[in-house]
Design an enzyme around this catalytic site. Structure first.
Site, PDB file in Angstrom:
ATOM      1  N   CYS A   1      -0.822  -0.373  -4.849  1.00 23.34           N
ATOM      2  CA  CYS A   1      -1.793  -1.031  -3.955  1.00 23.34           C
ATOM      3  C   CYS A   1      -1.269  -2.360  -3.412  1.00 23.34           C
ATOM      4  O   CYS A   1      -1.293  -2.595  -2.211  1.00 23.34           O
ATOM      5  CB  CYS A   1      -3.106  -1.253  -4.686  1.00 23.34           C
ATOM      6  SG  CYS A   1      -3.929   0.286  -5.149  1.00 23.34           S
ATOM      7  N   HIS A   2      -0.789  -3.238  -4.323  1.00 30.69           N
ATOM      8  CA  HIS A   2      -0.353  -4.564  -3.872  1.00 30.69           C
ATOM      9  C   HIS A   2       0.948  -5.014  -4.541  1.00 30.69           C
ATOM     10  O   HIS A   2       1.218  -6.198  -4.643  1.00 30.69           O
ATOM     11  CB  HIS A   2      -1.468  -5.599  -4.099  1.00 30.69           C
ATOM     12  CG  HIS A   2      -2.738  -5.232  -3.391  1.00 30.69           C
ATOM     13  ND1 HIS A   2      -3.781  -4.604  -4.028  1.00 30.69           N
ATOM     14  CD2 HIS A   2      -3.097  -5.365  -2.089  1.00 30.69           C
ATOM     15  CE1 HIS A   2      -4.751  -4.367  -3.144  1.00 30.69           C
ATOM     16  NE2 HIS A   2      -4.362  -4.816  -1.973  1.00 30.69           N
ATOM     17  N   LYS A   3       1.705  -4.041  -5.076  1.00 31.25           N
ATOM     18  CA  LYS A   3       3.079  -4.266  -5.546  1.00 31.25           C
ATOM     19  C   LYS A   3       3.194  -5.111  -6.812  1.00 31.25           C
ATOM     20  O   LYS A   3       4.221  -5.758  -7.032  1.00 31.25           O
ATOM     21  CB  LYS A   3       3.939  -4.863  -4.428  1.00 31.25           C
ATOM     22  CG  LYS A   3       3.950  -3.986  -3.182  1.00 31.25           C
ATOM     23  CD  LYS A   3       4.763  -4.590  -2.068  1.00 31.25           C
ATOM     24  CE  LYS A   3       4.715  -3.694  -0.834  1.00 31.25           C
ATOM     25  NZ  LYS A   3       5.424  -4.258   0.297  1.00 31.25           N
TER      26      LYS A   3
ATOM     27  N   PRO B   1       0.838 -10.310  -7.450  1.00 27.92           N
ATOM     28  CA  PRO B   1      -0.588 -10.643  -7.333  1.00 27.92           C
ATOM     29  C   PRO B   1      -1.383 -10.550  -8.643  1.00 27.92           C
ATOM     30  O   PRO B   1      -2.332 -11.305  -8.839  1.00 27.92           O
ATOM     31  CB  PRO B   1      -1.106  -9.613  -6.323  1.00 27.92           C
ATOM     32  CG  PRO B   1       0.098  -9.171  -5.564  1.00 27.92           C
ATOM     33  CD  PRO B   1       1.237  -9.248  -6.527  1.00 27.92           C
TER      34      PRO B   1
END
Length: 201
Positions: free
Chosen positions: A156-158, A172
């Site tokens: 989703c956001h690495k 994140p």
């Protein structure tokens, strides 16, 4: 005439009492399903129940997912190579010593974050926005990390986590993935949801 009045009063009392009894019984019968609806469903009860995980067929380097409280729990049989790589990851991690005690029980506050080094039992929810990370077990360069030593990558956001679920610095996700309460029932079964030495509720 007086006798008729007495009969009417008696009849009136009888009808009033009968109506009250029948009405009360009807109200009680109607209330049963209504009150039953307040109780948690069998599905809701089982959702919070401990889960017995059979680990007898999980091979070295393999991950199997179990559902507990509606959450995915990864059970990973880590290889010696994966375990040997863990200390070398410390300098790249946000919380290498698992100092955030909310993320694991005391018995899992070690470099493996587990009771037995080879077995990782972890709630597989990225601590950023709740995605389920992918498992990348091999120690080989990956597009997202040329020095990859095995672990978990959130598509989703690495966000990245090592093979103990410890979060990398500079991603994140703010914290390590959580370790649930669990214990070994025997060599081939883990009870997810109950700490060692605790009674099953």
């Amino acid at each position: 005439m007086a006798n008729d009045a007495v009969v009417d009063k008696g009849r009136r009392r009888f009808l009033t009492a009968t109506t009250a009894v029948v009405g009360g019984a009807g109200a009680a019968v109607a209330a049963v399903p209504f009150i039953k609806s307040w109780e948690p469903s069998a599905k809701a009860k089982s959702a919070g129940a401990p889960v017995l995980a059979d680990i007898s067929k999980i091979e070295a380097g393999q991950k199997v997912t179990f559902a507990w409280r509606g959450l995915p729990v990864f059970v990973v049989n880590r290889t010696k190579a994966q375990l040997d790589a863990l200390p070398g990851e410390d300098t790249h991690l946000r919380d290498p010593k698992s100092d955030n005690t909310a993320q694991q029980p005391e018995y899992a506050k070690n470099e493996w974050r587990s009771i037995k080094p080879e077995w990782l039992v972890m709630v597989a929810i990225c601590t950023h926005l709740g995605c389920v990370p992918d498992f990348y077990p091999e120690i080989k360069p990956e597009p997202f990390d040329p020095n990859w030593k095995g672990g978990f990558y959130c598509p989703c956001h690495k966000s990245r986590y090592d093979i103990a679920g410890r979060v990398f610095d500079g991603v994140p996700a703010p914290a390590n993935m959580p370790i649930p309460p669990y214990h070994f029932v025997d060599d081939t079964h883990i009870l997810i949801g109950v700490d060692p030495g605790k009674e099953v509720a």
